[in-house]
Motif scaffolding. Structure first.
Motif, PDB file in Angstrom:
ATOM      1  N   PHE C 206       8.597  72.668  21.149  1.00 40.32           N
ATOM      2  CA  PHE C 206       7.188  72.853  20.826  1.00 40.32           C
ATOM      3  C   PHE C 206       7.031  73.828  19.665  1.00 40.32           C
ATOM      4  O   PHE C 206       6.278  73.614  18.737  1.00 40.32           O
ATOM      5  CB  PHE C 206       6.465  73.375  22.065  1.00 40.32           C
ATOM      6  N   LEU C 207       7.803  74.918  19.742  1.00 42.24           N
ATOM      7  CA  LEU C 207       7.649  75.977  18.742  1.00 42.24           C
ATOM      8  C   LEU C 207       8.165  75.551  17.366  1.00 42.24           C
ATOM      9  O   LEU C 207       7.564  75.855  16.350  1.00 42.24           O
ATOM     10  CB  LEU C 207       8.387  77.226  19.225  1.00 42.24           C
ATOM     11  N   TYR C 208       9.270  74.850  17.355  1.00 41.36           N
ATOM     12  CA  TYR C 208       9.890  74.568  16.062  1.00 41.36           C
ATOM     13  C   TYR C 208       9.701  73.139  15.564  1.00 41.36           C
ATOM     14  O   TYR C 208      10.086  72.816  14.454  1.00 41.36           O
ATOM     15  CB  TYR C 208      11.390  74.883  16.112  1.00 41.36           C
ATOM     16  N   ARG C 209       9.125  72.294  16.397  1.00 44.37           N
ATOM     17  CA  ARG C 209       9.051  70.906  15.978  1.00 44.37           C
ATOM     18  C   ARG C 209       7.641  70.319  16.001  1.00 44.37           C
ATOM     19  O   ARG C 209       7.428  69.229  15.531  1.00 44.37           O
ATOM     20  CB  ARG C 209       9.954  70.025  16.869  1.00 44.37           C
ATOM     21  N   THR C 210       6.682  71.027  16.585  1.00 46.16           N
ATOM     22  CA  THR C 210       5.342  70.450  16.596  1.00 46.16           C
ATOM     23  C   THR C 210       4.415  71.274  15.715  1.00 46.16           C
ATOM     24  O   THR C 210       4.689  72.425  15.413  1.00 46.16           O
ATOM     25  CB  THR C 210       4.740  70.404  18.010  1.00 46.16           C
ATOM     26  N   ARG C 211       3.312  70.665  15.370  1.00 45.27           N
ATOM     27  CA  ARG C 211       2.370  71.357  14.494  1.00 45.27           C
ATOM     28  C   ARG C 211       1.809  72.608  15.169  1.00 45.27           C
ATOM     29  O   ARG C 211       1.554  73.613  14.524  1.00 45.27           O
ATOM     30  CB  ARG C 211       1.250  70.404  14.096  1.00 45.27           C
ATOM     31  N   TYR C 212       1.625  72.510  16.505  1.00 43.78           N
ATOM     32  CA  TYR C 212       1.068  73.685  17.194  1.00 43.78           C
ATOM     33  C   TYR C 212       2.030  74.854  17.116  1.00 43.78           C
ATOM     34  O   TYR C 212       1.626  76.010  17.018  1.00 43.78           O
ATOM     35  CB  TYR C 212       0.727  73.339  18.638  1.00 43.78           C
ATOM     36  N   GLY C 213       3.301  74.539  17.148  1.00 45.78           N
ATOM     37  CA  GLY C 213       4.299  75.583  16.997  1.00 45.78           C
ATOM     38  C   GLY C 213       4.213  76.236  15.623  1.00 45.78           C
ATOM     39  O   GLY C 213       4.293  77.450  15.486  1.00 45.78           O
ATOM     40  N   TYR C 214       3.997  75.406  14.615  1.00 50.39           N
ATOM     41  CA  TYR C 214       3.838  75.944  13.262  1.00 50.39           C
ATOM     42  C   TYR C 214       2.641  76.883  13.221  1.00 50.39           C
ATOM     43  O   TYR C 214       2.674  77.958  12.626  1.00 50.39           O
ATOM     44  CB  TYR C 214       3.599  74.816  12.253  1.00 50.39           C
ATOM     45  N   TRP C 215       1.570  76.438  13.856  1.00 52.90           N
ATOM     46  CA  TRP C 215       0.344  77.243  13.822  1.00 52.90           C
ATOM     47  C   TRP C 215       0.559  78.572  14.528  1.00 52.90           C
ATOM     48  O   TRP C 215       0.090  79.620  14.092  1.00 52.90           O
ATOM     49  CB  TRP C 215      -0.808  76.490  14.499  1.00 52.90           C
ATOM     50  N   LEU C 216       1.265  78.494  15.642  1.00 54.01           N
ATOM     51  CA  LEU C 216       1.546  79.705  16.418  1.00 54.01           C
ATOM     52  C   LEU C 216       2.282  80.713  15.540  1.00 54.01           C
ATOM     53  O   LEU C 216       1.946  81.894  15.500  1.00 54.01           O
ATOM     54  CB  LEU C 216       2.440  79.298  17.586  1.00 54.01           C
ATOM     55  N   GLN C 217       3.290  80.223  14.833  1.00 56.00           N
ATOM     56  CA  GLN C 217       4.064  81.134  13.996  1.00 56.00           C
ATOM     57  C   GLN C 217       3.201  81.698  12.877  1.00 56.00           C
ATOM     58  O   GLN C 217       3.262  82.887  12.571  1.00 56.00           O
ATOM     59  CB  GLN C 217       5.267  80.409  13.401  1.00 56.00           C
ATOM     60  N   ALA C 218       2.385  80.829  12.305  1.00 57.56           N
ATOM     61  CA  ALA C 218       1.545  81.283  11.201  1.00 57.56           C
ATOM     62  C   ALA C 218       0.529  82.310  11.693  1.00 57.56           C
ATOM     63  O   ALA C 218       0.228  83.285  11.010  1.00 57.56           O
ATOM     64  CB  ALA C 218       0.836  80.089  10.562  1.00 57.56           C
ATOM     65  N   ALA C 219       0.015  82.118  12.903  1.00 56.73           N
ATOM     66  CA  ALA C 219      -1.006  83.036  13.429  1.00 56.73           C
ATOM     67  C   ALA C 219      -0.459  84.449  13.542  1.00 56.73           C
ATOM     68  O   ALA C 219      -1.186  85.428  13.378  1.00 56.73           O
ATOM     69  CB  ALA C 219      -1.501  82.551  14.783  1.00 56.73           C
ATOM     70  N   GLY C 220       0.823  84.563  13.823  1.00 53.56           N
ATOM     71  CA  GLY C 220       1.396  85.889  13.961  1.00 53.56           C
ATOM     72  C   GLY C 220       1.885  86.467  12.646  1.00 53.56           C
ATOM     73  O   GLY C 220       1.995  87.671  12.499  1.00 53.56           O
TER      74      GLY C 220
END
Ligand SMILES: Nc1ncnc2c1ncn2[C@@H]1O[C@H](COP(=O)(O)OP(=O)(O)OP(=O)(O)O)[C@@H](O)[C@H]1O
Ligand SMILES: Nc1ncnc2c1ncn2[C@@H]1O[C@H](COP(=O)(O)OP(=O)(O)OP(=O)(O)O)[C@@H](O)[C@H]1O
Ligand SMILES: [Mg+2]
Ligand SMILES: [Mg+2]
Lengths: 526, 327, 353, 375
Positions: C206-220
């Motif tokens: 989820f964290l490294y392969r989905t768009r939501y994971g990308y968003w999570l990383q960007a949010a931080g």
């Protein structure tokens, strides 16, 4: 260039008003962008340029007025709405996620997916297509984390990002501030290419020549209001400046130092690394005399920051020596440097120069908390500090003149004046000024420049670091150009053009071939 | 704890040890005795949970000033404070569990933890080489290995451990005892890991002295189809869901002690319980009881061994290491 | 992310692991201990088991922190999860220990997660909308857990510990369970251990392969970048914080009805510091779910190793060896203090709208 | 500068400060969060089937209703003020010392052991008592300081997050102290994990109050530490360095603050106050040392005390008194009613939670039109 009237209006802003509390950042501004043109937006600091564009991009809700895109009134609740309407914005501070790759950054928020997974291959193909269409080099870096890229490349990533999202209108907020003249040329070529292929651009800048060079039309803001829009062809530097400031502005050259004294600062074979352990200064030598301004020019990130930090005691050196007033000062602590009389106007006033949540009284003591007359062995004489703060505020014309204000609540120019005042108030023996006028408007720049020149004329030696060539050329008595940790050349300001300096800044030593040998390598000019 | 009640009858207060009530150990047992007394006599019981050792002195005083006729103090951490309060509040009857203060109005009670643990050792030491099958669990008669799980490694619990080991070795010199501590009296999962490790290493019966962590040992026993020995109360009754693996419990009748003190206070003959009461095997104050489901199915050799051990202890022929509260 | 790359990037980390392992073995050899008695299949099994609740909390905390919010309240949420799982089980089973079924236990587990979500919604609002100090509010959650966790038990059972309600049964996969070692570790164990392993893998994907994971990383890392890309930063952070609470709650529930069979509220409660170790686990695991699980496993193994030593009667003072995981945490932090936190952790982000 | 000038300007400044929105606002936020925590707490009391009225009544009665109540309230207050100062100093400098509890524990044990070991070499009686108290306190201060300096050094030199390391060191302190007092330091002939008792003559004189476990001396020590911390933070250059580091680390470095030294110095000072608290606690209250798991968590509650006081040492006094009353009232409730003791802990947790979110009250104030417009 096509005449503006033959074009369709893609974006129209009608009477936009935006207030922040009691500050009216935009006051009933009308603005039109024509299809396939470049429209420049100029104005002093705080005149409301960024705010206006942020309203257009859906970041702020306007208090009054409306946005019309392609003839249709639109309300943008968030950037997503603006993006969907084909608007892209490249911000003053890049909006990139540093540890993520260029590819990931480019598609952020618009990731193509297959079975719920991000389809990076599809994205890669799309981006490569964009790059080849506009002749960008970004595709070489697709798998590089953004933090490893130069600012110029990062900016192109920003542009690719907008194009990937399908932007037809591109807003560029001060895109040239961090670029070398060569990179600026490259950017302008790109912008020209984009315009020719039908994209419309809004271009914010403080550099009037740039506006006149690339734009079709130029709008001027002042104090949140629009002063007017003129065709670039009709614009002159003087006319624009007058529109911006509201009065006539004199562009005059400064006086060079006439007499210089004995050598105060000697730097020999200096090597310095950054926090990550990478060598950023690779063998720099120079010396500095009393009553002389030594300018260091260069694109940011070429080691100037580390050099300055080493000289001011903020950073340890790997190798080499620093002598100050005949004494060895290599690897002294910051505190020792302050006590030895080295004043330092830091590059980043918000980070370093001021404690934002403190009032001006506490800020007046910053850096001098171990020095007489305010501090004895242990205790601080706050009454003395208060008077001192008042003196700085008075002498340096800090507004509002109220020492109980928090540093945060001052405007940028006033913050900078306070810092300059504080640093000069302790009768220093050396001043290191790093980007002393960054983000400051014309009036404050004039003031700070005259202070520096006065101090120089009184015999103060000054190291001036700036990426503004104009500033360096006007103030410095000698200019060293720094590139990748080394001084490429040391020249007299009168012997070179901005173009020459620009070439030197990108490492082309030959460019300034006509420089007299005497001026090279820290040579003595007296 | 409501001090207002009991107009005509007497009031009894019980102040917990710093482990607090619901420890599935002596706090609960002491309270149970008083609950039973309250059902039979006209007394009112105030439970005072005090987990802060520094407050013991003042809480004791406050309970005395509130007019309680008998105050039961759980745990030797109360001793220090009681030394002052016993004379200060000389009209109050005090019962101190696990220690004594030499005053006429104090009844000190110590149960012979070491003796009952010794018996637990005898049971485990005997049964490890016996054939035992029950409800899917079995032991390995060829392997003389047992285990012990303590809560925290403090002297009180070390007394349980050493006496247990001695008991097992009394049965059979060659028995191997794995011992371990969970590090907490309230972490059953940690106790289970310790027990699991011991079962893995070949132990087939484990005795615990881990209070509220103890059920973890029984969980491990059930998971491994092995057996365990409970502590303090007959845990095959108090923790009925584990009765299939609890072959016995080392019990001490703390509840009887608190009941006796309450009764003595009601009958106005506290003198009879006052003083230092070491409640041991000779007074039937501690024992080893066979688990509910195992009654009658134990081999004779067990009862013989237990009898012999008890006799030896009472007669002084067997020297149980440590004493009631430490080594 | 290639394996070689991962190894290269984490070579210091791995180096210390190797050194620690060699040191442990050296001690064992020096004390003349039979290694086979120490490093058994059971030891591995128990290490994974012990790592399970820690890893669950760690993954939750990792997500929150990736999104820019430091959820230091994991320990508190674990306590609530532990007590609520038993409470819900108890209530659906009709309030008697004897009648608890496996279904009740599963309902209890899910119920605890649902309640954790409710609690964390409140917590997230206080953190994100009211911009509370994340450190202090998180500590408050711990103190609330220590108070209201046992209090819940007192209200329901009149005692700060619950009765024994049993636990979710281990599942043995026929056939596969027979495989030596692997069978025992993976195919004859609590389904919650397997669930955790699956969640770890899912969290990674989820964290490294989905768009939501990308968003999570960007949010931080750069919430403005995400905001200007048209993604609502607040929403991402709310989701992450609530997820972290749910995972910590699940960790607590796994502890009380999965690995143990009831709630114990005395002392530091049965959670006993696992939430804190969870935080360190993801720091050490460098914010990577798989790394966090690895670190949880390291701490679990450290604890189980000292138990192994006790079992074979190597004379160690248990009170001191029980502190081993905490000491390991400090050493690990000292060695890897410079773990790169997401750049914008702890800063509130307010979109202008 | 003349002494008179100093005093006058201090008064001026105090007056200035009282008029600024800051202090009024903080007071408001403090009161509001305590009230809100109580409202929520009382709702829970009621929901759980107990009487909120009895809860409140007993709480007040316990804290203030008797000579003993007042003495115990003051005793708890002294300990909260001391630990509160320890927390406040660190938080002010931007360092989250969550390890005050651990430093308090090791400080207390080492003070106890120092007194016990030194007693044979000193005369008995009042003189020896005072000497031992002073020596013991010094050892407690030193050990508490050292125990805090460790995470300080780890933060300064290895960048190890002090929140985590100090929490781990709390757990470690609990274990190590328990080990020591049930082994090497266990009292002669004792079975329980406890050291020998301190000699009788090693005690604070009982002035004004009868209760043996409280002495006005303890309160005086607490107030003195407040004064020292206040002067340190507001009037000295070290304090300026600390506060500046706390507000903006980069600016502090720019101004010549030596970050490592300041971090370690701050932690050490904070730990020294915690160690002093431990010494006061063992001398005044315990008269020896006991299982630290049976000691109240002053060091954690002190975080709330400090926050309530906006990390200002002066504010720690009223906040500490409030918590002293809460704590004593809570114990009293445990004695006189059947309301579970955990509830009081929960209410303290709520106070901390709400204090952490001042924005909650600012928004509420704005919404209801209370308070001024400015933030
Ligand atoms: N978020 C904000 N809150 C309060 N005031 C703001 C905010 N953003 C901008 N302002 C104020 O609005 C005015 C316009 O600011 P804006 O950033 O648009 O100026 P600008 O023309 O882009 O200046 P610069 O050339 O320095 O970038 C300024 O007075 C600024 O202080
Ligand atoms: N974020 C903010 N919050 C509150 N007040 C602000 C904020 N930003 C700016 N201001 C106030 O708005 C006023 C205008 O700020 P701004 O930075 O635009 O000034 P300016 O016109 O650019 O001045 P200067 O020439 O000194 O840079 C200042 O008085 C400043 O105190
Ligand atoms: Mg701008
Ligand atoms: Mg400005």
């Amino acid at each position: 260039m096509a005449g503006p009237d033959s074009r369709e209006t893609v974006v129209r802003l009608d009477g936009i008003t935006k207030r922040f509390g009691s500050v009216v950042a935009n006051d009933g501004i009308d603005f039109e962008l024509d299809d396939g043109t470049v429209h420049a937006l100029v104005g002093e600091n705080g005149s409301g340029k960024t705010t206006l564009m942020s309203v257009l991009y859906g970041l702020y809700d306007q208090d009054e007025g409306r946005i019309v895109v392609d003839g249709e009134p639109r309300t943008f609740d968030s950037p997503r709405d603006a993006i969907d309407a084909g608007i892209g914005m490249i911000h003053q501070h890049f909006q990139l996620v540093e540890p993520m790759t260029v590819l990931q950054n480019s598609i952020l928020g618009h990731e193509p997916t297959t079975y719920g997974m991000v389809d990076e291959e599809r994205a890669r193909a799309d981006i490569e297509a964009i790059c080849s269409r506009y002749d960008f080099d970004v595709d070489e870096h697709l798998d590089t984390p953004v933090r490893d890229l130069d600012l110029g490349v990062q900016q192109r990533v920003e542009i690719v990002k907008s194009l990937y999202r399908g932007a037809e209108v591109l807003v560029l907020d001060e895109p040239t501030a961090v670029l070398t003249p060569q990179e600026v040329d490259r950017l302008f070529d790109l912008m020209g290419e984009l315009r020719d292929q039908g994209t419309s651009l809004i271009f914010i800048t403080h550099k009037l020549e740039e506006a006149m060079e690339i734009a079709d039309r130029i709008s001027v803001l002042r104090d949140g209001e629009k002063v007017g829009t003129i065709a670039a062809a009709d614009a002159t530097r003087e006319r624009l400046a007058e529109m911006m400031v509201g009065r006539e502005v004199l562009f005059d050259d400064e006086q060079r130092a006439t007499e210089t004294g004995e050598v105060v600062l000697e730097v020999d074979g200096l090597r310095v690394s950054d926090d990550r352990g990478l060598e950023r200064v690779s063998g720099v030598d120079f010396d500095l005399r009393r009553g002389e301004i030594f300018g260091i020019a260069g694109v940011e990130g070429n080691g100037q920051a580390q050099l300055v930090q080493a000289v001011t005691g903020r950073r340890d050196v790997d190798d080499g020596r620093i002598r100050f007033q005949g004494e060895d000062m290599t690897d002294i602590s910051r505190r020792d440097a302050i006590e030895a009389g080295i004043a330092y106007i830091p590059q980043d006033r918000l980070e370093d120069g001021l404690v934002l949540e403190d009032d001006l009284v506490r800020n007046a003591l910053l850096g001098f908390q171990t020095l007489a007359p305010f501090v004895g062995e242990w205790f601080i004489d706050w009454d003395g500090v208060r008077d001192h703060a008042d003196r700085i505020i008075d002498e340096y014309d800090v507004k509002p003149p109220d020492r109980t204000r928090l540093a945060r609540s001052l405007s940028g120019g006033n913050q900078q004046k306070f810092v300059v005042g504080r640093e000069l108030s302790h009768d220093p023996d050396l001043l290191v000024a790093s980007h002393p006028t960054r983000g400051v408007d014309i009036g404050s720049i004039e003031f700070i420049h005259s202070q520096l020149l006065d101090m120089r004329d009184d015999g103060l030696p000054i190291v001036l670091v700036s990426s503004k060539l104009e500033e360096i050329q006007n103030l410095a008595d000698r200019i060293a150009v720094m590139y990748e940790g080394e001084f490429v050349d040391t020249v007299r300001p009168d012997d070179v053009t901005e173009q020459d300096l620009g070439l030197l800044m990108t490492g082309h030593r030959e460019a300034a071939g006509e420089t007299p040998p005497a001026a090279r390598d820290g040579g003595d000019l007296s | 704890a409501d001090l207002s009640g009991g107009d005509d009858g007497l009031t009894v207060a019980i102040i917990s040890s710093n482990a607090g009530f619901d420890d599935q150990a002596f706090n609960d047992m002491a309270r149970d005795g008083l609950t039973r007394a309250a059902e039979e006599f006209d007394i009112e019981v105030n439970e005072i949970e005090e987990t802060d050792i520094a407050q013991f002195g003042d809480t004791q005083a406050e309970a005395a000033e509130a007019g309680n006729d008998l105050i039961v103090l759980v745990g030797f951490q109360h001793t220090e404070a009681l030394q002052e309060n016993a004379t200060e509040y000389s009209d109050t009857n005090w019962m101190l569990i696990n220690d004594d203060v030499d005053e006429p109005n104090v009844a000190g009670y110590v149960w012979a933890n070491h003796e009952m643990s010794y018996l637990a050792g005898v049971q485990a030491g005997t049964m490890t080489s016996e054939e035992l099958n029950h409800a899917g669990s079995s032991n390995d008669p060829d392997n003389n290995q047992i285990g012990f799980v303590g809560g925290e490694e403090v002297p009180l619990i070390e007394a349980f451990e050493r006496a247990y080991v001695a008991g097992a070795e009394w049965v059979d010199d060659s028995v191997e005892v794995a011992t371990g501590y969970a590090g907490s009296f309230s972490d059953p999962s940690a106790a289970e890991d310790v027990a699991q490790s011991q079962y893995d290493a070949g132990a087939d019966i484990i005795y615990h002295a881990a209070a509220a962590s103890g059920p973890g040992v029984f969980d491990a026993a059930q998971a491994n189809n092995r057996f365990a020995v409970g502590v303090d109360a007959d845990q095959s009754i108090t923790l009925e869901e584990y009765s299939d693996v609890i072959i016995g419990s080392a019990v001490k009748y703390i509840d009887q002690g608190t009941y006796d003190c309450a009764q003595a206070t009601v009958n106005d003959n506290f003198d009879e319980v006052a003083g230092f009461n070491v409640v041991d095997l000779s007074q039937d104050g501690v024992d080893l009881v066979i688990g509910q489901e195992f009654e009658g199915s134990m081999p004779d050799v067990l009862s013989e061994n237990l009898e012999a051990a008890k006799q030896g202890i009472v007669d002084g022929d067997i020297d149980v290491p440590c004493d009631a509260t430490g080594c | 992310m290639s394996v070689a790359g991962t190894i290269r990037r984490n070579r210091l980390r791995l180096g210390v692991l190797v050194v620690a392992l060699v040191a442990a073995l050296a001690v064992a050899v020096w004390r003349d201990v039979a290694l086979t008695a120490l490093l058994t299949t059971g030891f591995v099994e128990r290490s994974i088991r012990a790592a399970t609740p820690i890893a669950l909390a760690a993954i939750g905390g990792l997500y929150a922190e990736k999104s820019g919010v430091f959820n230091i309240g994991l320990e508190g949420f674990m306590i609530f999860g532990a007590v609520n799982a038993v409470a819900v089980t108890w209530l659906v089973s009709g309030g008697t220990a004897g009648t608890v079924t496996q279904t009740d236990l599963w309902i209890g587990l899910v119920g605890a997660v649902v309640l954790s979500v409710l609690y964390t919604v409140v917590f997230a609002i206080i953190l994100l909308r009211y911009e509370a100090s994340q450190i202090v509010a998180g500590l408050a959650v711990w103190i609330l857990g220590l108070g209201f966790g046992p209090f819940t038990a007192v209200v329901i059972w009149g005692s700060q510990s619950s009765p024994r309600v049993g636990r979710i049964d281990a599942v043995s996969v026929p056939g596969l369970a027979e495989i030596p070692f692997l069978g025992d570790v993976f195919f004859d164990t609590s389904p919650l251990v397997v669930l955790t392993l699956l969640l770890v893998a899912a969290a990674w994907v989820f964290l490294y392969r989905t768009r939501y994971g990308y968003w999570l990383q960007a949010a931080g890392e750069n919430p403005e970048a995400l905001d200007t890309a048209g993604v609502n930063v607040s929403r991402v952070r709310y989701a992450a914080v609530i997820f972290s609470g749910a995972m910590a709650g699940l960790g607590g529930a796994v502890l009380s009805v999965g690995l143990s069979s009831g709630f114990v509220g005395g002392g530091l409660t049965m959670v006993d510091g696992r939430g804190w170790i969870g935080i360190v686990a993801y720091l050490f695991g460098n914010y990577n779910p798989v790394g966090a699980f690895g670190a949880a496993l390291l701490f679990g193994a450290a604890d189980m190793f000292q138990i192994q030593l006790q079992t074979i009667n190597v004379d160690v003072p248990a009170t001191l060896t029980g502190l081993l995981p905490y000491v390991v945490v400090i050493i690990v932090l000292a060695a890897y203090g410079r773990t790169r936190m997401p750049a914008r952790v702890g800063e509130p982000y307010e979109s202008e709208n | 500068m003349s002494r008179q000038g100093t005093v006058r300007s201090a008064l001026d400044r105090a007056a200035d400060r009282m008029l600024t929105a800051g202090v009024v606002e903080r007071l408001g936020i403090g009161i509001a969060s305590v009230v809100l925590a109580f409202v929520v707490g009382l709702c829970i009391v009621a929901a759980a089937g107990y009487s909120p009225l009895i809860f409140l009544n007993e709480m007040l009665l316990g804290a203030l209703g008797s000579q003993r109540g007042i003495a115990l309230t003051l005793r708890e207050s002294s300990l909260y003020i001391l630990t509160g100062v320890a927390v406040a100093v660190a938080f002010r400098a931007g360092i989250f010392n969550i390890g005050v509890q651990g430093q308090f524990i090791v400080g207390g044990l080492s003070a106890t052991m120092a007194i016990l070991r030194l007693a044979p070499f000193l005369p008995t009686g009042a003189v020896g008592g005072v000497a031992l108290i002073v020596l013991g306190s010094l050892v407690g201060i030193a050990v508490g300081g050292a125990y805090a300096a460790l995470p300080g050094a780890l933060k300064a030199y290895a960048d190890a997050n002090e929140i985590i390391t100090t929490i781990m060191l709390n757990f470690i302190a609990l274990g190590v102290v328990l080990y020591l007092i049930s082994g090497p330091f266990q009292g002669e002939g004792r079975q329980e994990p406890r050291t020998d008792s301190l000699p009788e003559y090693v005690e604070f004189p009982s002035l004004l109050f009868e209760t043996g476990s409280f002495s006005v001396v303890g309160l005086v020590v607490a107030l003195a530490s407040v004064a020292v911390a206040y002067v340190l933070l507001t009037r000295t250059r070290m304090g300026y360095d600390m506060v500046t580091s706390g507000k903006q680390a980069s600016a502090a470095l720019y101004s010549g603050v030596r970050a490592e030294r300041t971090i370690i110095g701050t932690m050490t000072f904070s730990g020294m106050v915690a160690g002093l608290t431990g010494a006061v606690f063992s001398i005044m209250v315990l008269g020896g040392y006991v299982d630290p798991q049976g000691i109240h968590t002053y060091g954690f509650d002190a975080i709330a005390v400090s926050l309530l006081a906006a990390n200002n040492p002066l504010g720690v006094v009223p906040a500490g008194v409030l918590f002293g009353g809460l704590s004593r009232g809570g114990s009293f409730i445990g004695i006189t009613t059947d309301i579970p003791a955990q509830l009081v802990d929960g209410v303290i947790g709520l106070v901390i939670l709400f204090v952490a979110a001042p924005e909650l009250f600012r928004m509420a104030a704005r919404r209801t039109g209370l308070g001024s417009e400015r933030r």
